[in-house]
Design a protein around this motif. Structure first.
Motif, PDB file in Angstrom:
ATOM      1  N   LEU A 161      -0.963   8.387 -13.806  1.00 15.80           N
ATOM      2  CA  LEU A 161      -1.238   6.230 -13.207  1.00 15.80           C
ATOM      3  C   LEU A 161      -0.373   5.884 -15.214  1.00 15.80           C
ATOM      4  O   LEU A 161      -0.058   4.120 -14.299  1.00 15.80           O
ATOM      5  N   PHE A 162      -0.265   5.853 -16.096  1.00 14.64           N
ATOM      6  CA  PHE A 162       0.858   5.850 -16.549  1.00 14.64           C
ATOM      7  C   PHE A 162       1.635   5.529 -16.750  1.00 14.64           C
ATOM      8  O   PHE A 162       2.692   4.355 -16.845  1.00 14.64           O
ATOM      9  N   LEU A 163       2.317   6.576 -15.455  1.00 13.27           N
ATOM     10  CA  LEU A 163       3.875   6.502 -14.914  1.00 13.27           C
ATOM     11  C   LEU A 163       4.557   5.505 -14.127  1.00 13.27           C
ATOM     12  O   LEU A 163       4.788   4.169 -13.993  1.00 13.27           O
ATOM     13  N   SER A 164       3.291   5.751 -13.461  1.00 19.11           N
ATOM     14  CA  SER A 164       3.044   4.162 -12.266  1.00 19.11           C
ATOM     15  C   SER A 164       2.852   2.924 -13.070  1.00 19.11           C
ATOM     16  O   SER A 164       3.552   1.642 -12.065  1.00 19.11           O
ATOM     17  N   GLY A 165       2.109   2.487 -13.509  1.00 23.03           N
ATOM     18  CA  GLY A 165       1.788   1.598 -14.551  1.00 23.03           C
ATOM     19  C   GLY A 165       0.025   0.878 -13.745  1.00 23.03           C
ATOM     20  O   GLY A 165      -0.297   0.212 -13.673  1.00 23.03           O
ATOM     21  N   LEU A 166      -0.496   1.538 -12.769  1.00 26.77           N
ATOM     22  CA  LEU A 166      -1.486   1.502 -12.499  1.00 26.77           C
ATOM     23  C   LEU A 166      -3.153   2.021 -12.883  1.00 26.77           C
ATOM     24  O   LEU A 166      -3.041   2.360 -14.328  1.00 26.77           O
TER      25      LEU A 166
ATOM     26  N   ILE B 283      -1.703  -1.695  -4.133  1.00 26.67           N
ATOM     27  CA  ILE B 283      -2.437   0.015  -4.248  1.00 26.67           C
ATOM     28  C   ILE B 283      -2.104   1.081  -3.441  1.00 26.67           C
ATOM     29  O   ILE B 283      -1.509   1.405  -3.092  1.00 26.67           O
ATOM     30  N   LEU B 284      -1.985   1.992  -4.619  1.00 27.68           N
ATOM     31  CA  LEU B 284      -2.673   3.915  -3.696  1.00 27.68           C
ATOM     32  C   LEU B 284      -3.868   4.374  -3.930  1.00 27.68           C
ATOM     33  O   LEU B 284      -4.437   4.453  -4.301  1.00 27.68           O
ATOM     34  N   ALA B 285      -3.890   4.734  -2.435  1.00 33.23           N
ATOM     35  CA  ALA B 285      -4.565   5.323  -1.434  1.00 33.23           C
ATOM     36  C   ALA B 285      -4.700   6.759  -1.579  1.00 33.23           C
ATOM     37  O   ALA B 285      -3.881   6.855  -0.700  1.00 33.23           O
TER      38      ALA B 285
ATOM     39  N   ILE C 164       0.462  -0.924   0.302  1.00 36.34           N
ATOM     40  CA  ILE C 164      -0.289  -0.113   0.004  1.00 36.34           C
ATOM     41  C   ILE C 164       0.846   0.962  -0.277  1.00 36.34           C
ATOM     42  O   ILE C 164       1.673   1.453   1.217  1.00 36.34           O
ATOM     43  N   TYR C 165       0.200   2.249  -0.647  1.00 39.69           N
ATOM     44  CA  TYR C 165       0.850   3.754  -0.887  1.00 39.69           C
ATOM     45  C   TYR C 165      -0.144   4.538  -0.026  1.00 39.69           C
ATOM     46  O   TYR C 165      -1.396   4.693  -0.801  1.00 39.69           O
ATOM     47  N   ALA C 166       0.635   5.089   0.664  1.00 34.26           N
ATOM     48  CA  ALA C 166      -0.532   6.062   1.112  1.00 34.26           C
ATOM     49  C   ALA C 166       0.859   7.679   1.249  1.00 34.26           C
ATOM     50  O   ALA C 166       1.567   7.587   1.250  1.00 34.26           O
ATOM     51  N   ALA C 167      -0.708   8.216   0.375  1.00 27.32           N
ATOM     52  CA  ALA C 167       0.396   9.898   0.045  1.00 27.32           C
ATOM     53  C   ALA C 167      -0.416  10.625   0.266  1.00 27.32           C
ATOM     54  O   ALA C 167      -1.698  10.680  -0.168  1.00 27.32           O
ATOM     55  N   HIS C 168       0.058  12.217  -0.260  1.00 29.43           N
ATOM     56  CA  HIS C 168      -1.217  13.159   0.317  1.00 29.43           C
ATOM     57  C   HIS C 168       0.204  14.175  -0.461  1.00 29.43           C
ATOM     58  O   HIS C 168       0.373  14.454  -0.115  1.00 29.43           O
TER      59      HIS C 168
ATOM     60  N   ILE D  25     -10.935  14.947  -5.901  1.00 25.84           N
ATOM     61  CA  ILE D  25      -9.861  14.788  -5.744  1.00 25.84           C
ATOM     62  C   ILE D  25      -9.573  13.880  -5.484  1.00 25.84           C
ATOM     63  O   ILE D  25      -7.606  13.088  -5.042  1.00 25.84           O
ATOM     64  N   ASP D  26      -9.645  12.647  -4.352  1.00 28.21           N
ATOM     65  CA  ASP D  26      -9.317  11.537  -3.653  1.00 28.21           C
ATOM     66  C   ASP D  26      -9.436   9.887  -4.574  1.00 28.21           C
ATOM     67  O   ASP D  26     -10.565   9.696  -5.318  1.00 28.21           O
ATOM     68  N   ASN D  27      -8.691   9.074  -4.337  1.00 23.02           N
ATOM     69  CA  ASN D  27      -8.495   8.275  -5.228  1.00 23.02           C
ATOM     70  C   ASN D  27      -7.624   7.236  -5.035  1.00 23.02           C
ATOM     71  O   ASN D  27      -6.876   8.277  -3.996  1.00 23.02           O
ATOM     72  N   ILE D  28      -7.965   5.798  -5.346  1.00 22.25           N
ATOM     73  CA  ILE D  28      -7.559   4.433  -5.462  1.00 22.25           C
ATOM     74  C   ILE D  28      -7.485   4.262  -6.633  1.00 22.25           C
ATOM     75  O   ILE D  28      -8.430   3.958  -7.691  1.00 22.25           O
TER      76      ILE D  28
END
Length: 352
Positions: free
Chosen positions: A286-291, A268-270, A230-234, A318-321
């Protein structure tokens, strides 16, 4: 202005545009009014054209990218002005406005983002929530958690008393974040054991830039031979030019870190992206990360609320998973308001 006068003004709009006017005092008055109406209509059209052009240059323009936060309102404004031009029978402005409306509305129906596959079942529910650091009623969040019953909760702005609030959630014995950095605002709670570290070499965030340090979390989900990551980011807020540049660098760097994960890692990027789905920065990340995006709509409901009018939430999404390829999405929806200026994002996922 009466309906007849509007009709007469509208009839004159084309005449004035072509340089004609009636003779006599009445004709002069009507021609003058028609010129004013036509001038005002063209001024509105020009202003709208500048805003629409800005969205087309949003990847390189801070003001243009800011307009994408209000993409639905921009399309609605174009439609209203187009309706006015048609009512006044000003055909040349109507043609220009129809084109501007088409350009402004296109992103609301067609998305450029890569979308995760649909799934018939799910075996993991994850919630991403900006809890608002000074939320006056944090206990309401506990009620939301009980109602949603997620497996993993990723929070942003979880400062001050929030670590203790999250520790007290029944059924969630694992919390990561505070032990890595005291003022870390991206905290994760889970039903399952976790290990966490800060994402290395991330650009500045927090303080005047807004946002928070990104965290990489390994979760030992039962029945799996490899941890779920899990990547948790802001991301920083783009309200200023410096913040916009910081947000873009933050998302690009985060995407590079995710793309560097070993092959086969399920990620998962949340996050609070501080980026609407209509901004070029969203699909680029999304394209750069492959997600792939768990939100499949080109026009999702607002997650960041500016106001609630007659029960309708006014804001921007603006909040996405986002998830790795191969992770399916059975459901995606927003949870209830609990006193924050954000709504929680819920995704029911099928881990392969």
């Amino acid at each position: 202005m009466s309906h007849d006068l509007i009709a007469q003004s509208g009839g004159e709009c084309h005449k004035v545009a072509c340089g004609r006017s009636d003779s006599g005092k009445t004709g002069s008055i009507m021609a003058a009014r028609s010129r004013i109406v036509t001038a005002l209509l063209w001024m509105l059209t020009l202003m709208l054209a500048v805003l629409v052009a800005g969205t087309l240059m949003a990847s390189r323009s801070w003001p243009g990218d800011m307009v994408t936060f209000f993409q639905p309102q921009l399309a609605l404004g174009a439609l209203l002005i187009l309706g006015l031009a048609i009512l006044l029978r000003c055909w040349l402005p109507s043609l220009v406005l129809a084109l501007l409306f088409a350009v402004a509305a296109y992103p609301l129906f067609i998305t450029d983002a890569p979308l995760a596959a649909s799934a018939a079942t799910s075996n993991l529910r994850i919630v991403s929530a900006n809890v608002l650091f000074d939320n006056p009623q944090p206990e309401r969040f506990a009620d939301v958690v009980v109602a949603l019953s997620p497996d993993i909760i990723v929070t942003q702005e979880a400062r001050y008393d929030w670590p203790e609030v999250l520790r007290a959630l029944p059924g969630y014995p694992y919390l990561v974040g505070p032990q890595l950095y005291r003022w870390n605002s991206n905290l994760v709670v889970s039903r399952y054991p976790m290990r966490a570290r800060m994402v290395p070499d991330m650009p500045p965030s927090g303080l005047a830039l807004g946002g928070g340090l990104a965290m990489r979390v390994e979760v030992d989900v039962p029945g799996r031979d490899r941890p779920l990551v899990i990547y948790a980011a802001h991301a920083p807020t783009p309200r200023t030019l410096a913040g916009w540049e910081a947000r873009n660098l933050y998302l690009d760097t985060l995407a590079e870190r995710i793309a560097a994960e070993p092959e086969g890692t399920q990620v998962i990027l949340a996050a609070d992206w501080n980026t609407p789905v209509w901004s070029p920065a969203y699909p680029r990340t999304l394209f750069l990360s492959g997600l792939e995006a768990t939100e499949r709509s080109a026009w999702p409901a607002a997650t960041r609320l500016f106001a609630t009018i007659f029960g309708i939430n006014i804001g921007t999404p603006i909040d996405n998973i986002a998830v790795s390829r191969g992770i399916g999405v059975k459901d995606h929806f927003l949870g209830p308001n609990y006193g924050s200026d954000h709504l929680p994002v819920v995704a029911d996922l099928e881990l392969p």
